[in-house]
Design an enzyme around this catalytic site. Structure first.
Site, PDB file in Angstrom:
ATOM      1  N   HIS A 172      16.893  23.280 -63.139  1.00  0.00           N
ATOM      2  CA  HIS A 172      15.560  22.939 -63.655  1.00  0.00           C
ATOM      3  C   HIS A 172      15.591  21.770 -64.636  1.00  0.00           C
ATOM      4  O   HIS A 172      14.552  21.203 -64.978  1.00  0.00           O
ATOM      5  CB  HIS A 172      14.943  24.163 -64.329  1.00  0.00           C
ATOM      6  CG  HIS A 172      13.455  24.203 -64.292  1.00  0.00           C
ATOM      7  ND1 HIS A 172      12.668  23.069 -64.245  1.00  0.00           N
ATOM      8  CD2 HIS A 172      12.577  25.251 -64.289  1.00  0.00           C
ATOM      9  CE1 HIS A 172      11.388  23.414 -64.224  1.00  0.00           C
ATOM     10  NE2 HIS A 172      11.311  24.732 -64.250  1.00  0.00           N
ATOM     11  N   ASP A 399       8.861  21.863 -41.583  1.00  0.00           N
ATOM     12  CA  ASP A 399       9.354  22.146 -40.237  1.00  0.00           C
ATOM     13  C   ASP A 399      10.686  21.411 -40.068  1.00  0.00           C
ATOM     14  O   ASP A 399      10.742  20.183 -40.105  1.00  0.00           O
ATOM     15  CB  ASP A 399       8.330  21.658 -39.215  1.00  0.00           C
ATOM     16  CG  ASP A 399       8.728  21.962 -37.778  1.00  0.00           C
ATOM     17  OD1 ASP A 399       9.912  22.290 -37.527  1.00  0.00           O
ATOM     18  OD2 ASP A 399       7.855  21.857 -36.895  1.00  0.00           O
TER      19      ASP A 399
END
Length: 466
Positions: A172, A399
């Protein structure tokens, strides 16, 4: 439910072909801004996607798709050199430390796992997110500060009986939610066969004129602020679905009650969630009033809701700015204020907080922190809610060449009682999915809360009933 089996683990480095494209490999070092440094003592971001197997997923495909994902990951890393690097610290003469990302191509971690006997329905059908999902992520039980010795990116691909899960764990200190999904989107593009990515990341750091890098950080108390508070209650995770129609109803109600037209859909939904959580905690506490370990009645205490504030549009920064470009703003109020007022009152608090976060306020926030750089390490208490992620992120466009994902789930890191994660819904209708991490008693109380159930009526699964 059976445990997962780790089949292999390796380090993936940037592909030389991508590194030679000129623009992507130009960065060798990324300095850390205050927004990057603030998360040093919390955990990596862990989010992942669930896919059905290609129809049919024959044996030949199983033999090649892991290799394909490794190759496409290697090429994608060439566009994101910090993710293949490591965190570095410099000790200063005044006893402080300074940090930066060394883009040294030490590589990202890639783990291939198998979950024998586990199907897609085993992940989606239970009322609560099954614990096995938390094992679909690597880089567990570490803080971002450990990015000096641990990879800054860990990918785990877990095969299921009729599908697979792609989980990403990202330090992070190097990225926020927007940058996390920027990388995920780019990886899926390369996996589909694109030669380059549609959004080239921008690594140039932005800082107000008063701040110079590197920033000197005082000695750190290495304690994870997201470590859960002590409680005898079990913590569970559940996903609630809100249709666009029902969110519109909440927005209309909130604005009507507040006498305005300015409250947004997300502000209305977050206000509704907060009120529902508080009622759930209150009812759960009443049901367990003889249990001394249960927290005090939320009506009689100060309560908080932490909201992420994005700065890419506020400053503005480049839309492809890679790193952390957000900070947390907090609503603080007494529980009585929420319990004794309607949705419009609470939603207006969210609206007012967001409106206060101007460009000037964002800059002031960063400058004030740089003058007194304190890394949060205090444990978050149970009278808090924290929202993360955004319904605007392109989650379901990922995808990889075998169809779009059917669900998104997060890992165990960054979890505390009251953690709320928002995602766009899987259906294209514009709804929002809310992943809530709460005590079992609070979630059960919410399932019996007529006002909350009504907001889900007609669009939630029958399995919602407890």
């Amino acid at each position: 439910m059976s445990k997962i089996e780790i089949l292999s683990s390796c380090i993936i480095k940037m592909a030389s072909t991508t590194m030679n494209n000129g623009n992507a490999s130009a960065i060798s070092k990324m300095d850390l801004t205050p927004w990057d440094l603030m998360p040093l003592l919390i955990c990596p971001i862990q989010q992942g996607l669930l896919f059905h197997n290609p129809n049919p997923m024959h044996d030949q495909f199983k033999k090649t798709f892991i290799h394909h994902l490794k190759t496409s990951l290697s090429r994608t890393l060439g566009f994101f050199p910090p993710l293949a690097g490591r965190l570095r610290a410099t000790e200063n003469d005044d006893g402080t430390s300074s940090f930066y990302m060394d883009c040294n191509n030490a590589g990202a971690e890639f783990t291939h796992a198998n979950a024998p006997g586990v199907s897609v329905s085993d992940i989606l059908d239970p009322i609560y997110v099954p614990e096995i999902v938390f094992s679909f992520f690597t880089l567990a039980n570490i803080s971002n500060l450990e990015g000096a010795s641990e990879p800054l990116l860990g990918v785990q691909v877990t095969e299921l009986e009729d599908g697979f899960f792609v989980g990403c764990s990202m330090n992070h200190a190097v990225a926020d939610g927007a940058s996390f999904w920027h990388f995920f989107n780019s990886w899926s593009e390369i996996s589909r066969g694109l030669e380059t990515i549609s959004k080239i990341p921008v690594f140039q750091r932005w800082l107000p004129g008063k701040i110079n890098l590197p920033i000197h950080i005082p000695p750190l108390e290495r304690r994870n602020m997201f470590a859960d508070f002590d409680s005898d209650q079990s913590m569970l995770q559940r996903v609630f679905h809100f249709s666009k129609e029902n969110i519109t109803k909440l927005k209309y109600r909130a604005n009507a009650e507040a006498g305005t037209e300015k409250i947004s859909s997300l502000q209305s939904l977050l206000a509704h969630i907060w009120r529902s959580v508080l009622r759930g905690r209150h009812n759960n506490n009443n049901n367990n009033k003889n249990n001394s370990s249960i927290n005090q009645n939320p009506e009689n205490q100060e309560i908080y809701f932490i909201v992420p504030v994005g700065t890419r549009e506020r400053i503005p920064l480049h839309s492809c700015y890679f790193g952390n470009a957000s900070y947390g703003a907090t609503i603080a109020t007494n529980g009585d204020d929420i319990f004794h007022h309607g949705l419009g009152y609470t939603a207006m608090k969210f609206h007012q907080l967001v409106n206060q976060q101007t460009k000037e306020q964002a800059i002031k926030n960063m400058e004030n922190w740089a003058e007194n750089p304190a890394i949060p390490s205090k444990r978050l208490s149970s009278n808090i809610c924290v929202v993360s992620n955004s319904p605007r992120y392109d989650v379901y466009g990922n995808d990889f060449g075998w169809g779009k994902p059917i669900a998104v789930r997060s890992g165990m890191e960054l979890k505390v009682d009251g953690r709320i994660t928002v995602y766009p819904a899987a259906d294209p209708g514009g709804g929002i999915d809310v992943e809530a991490y709460l005590t079992e008693g609070t979630l059960e109380a919410m399932a019996n809360d007529a006002e909350f159930v009504e907001s889900l009526a007609g669009i939630c699964h029958a399995r919602f009933t407890s």
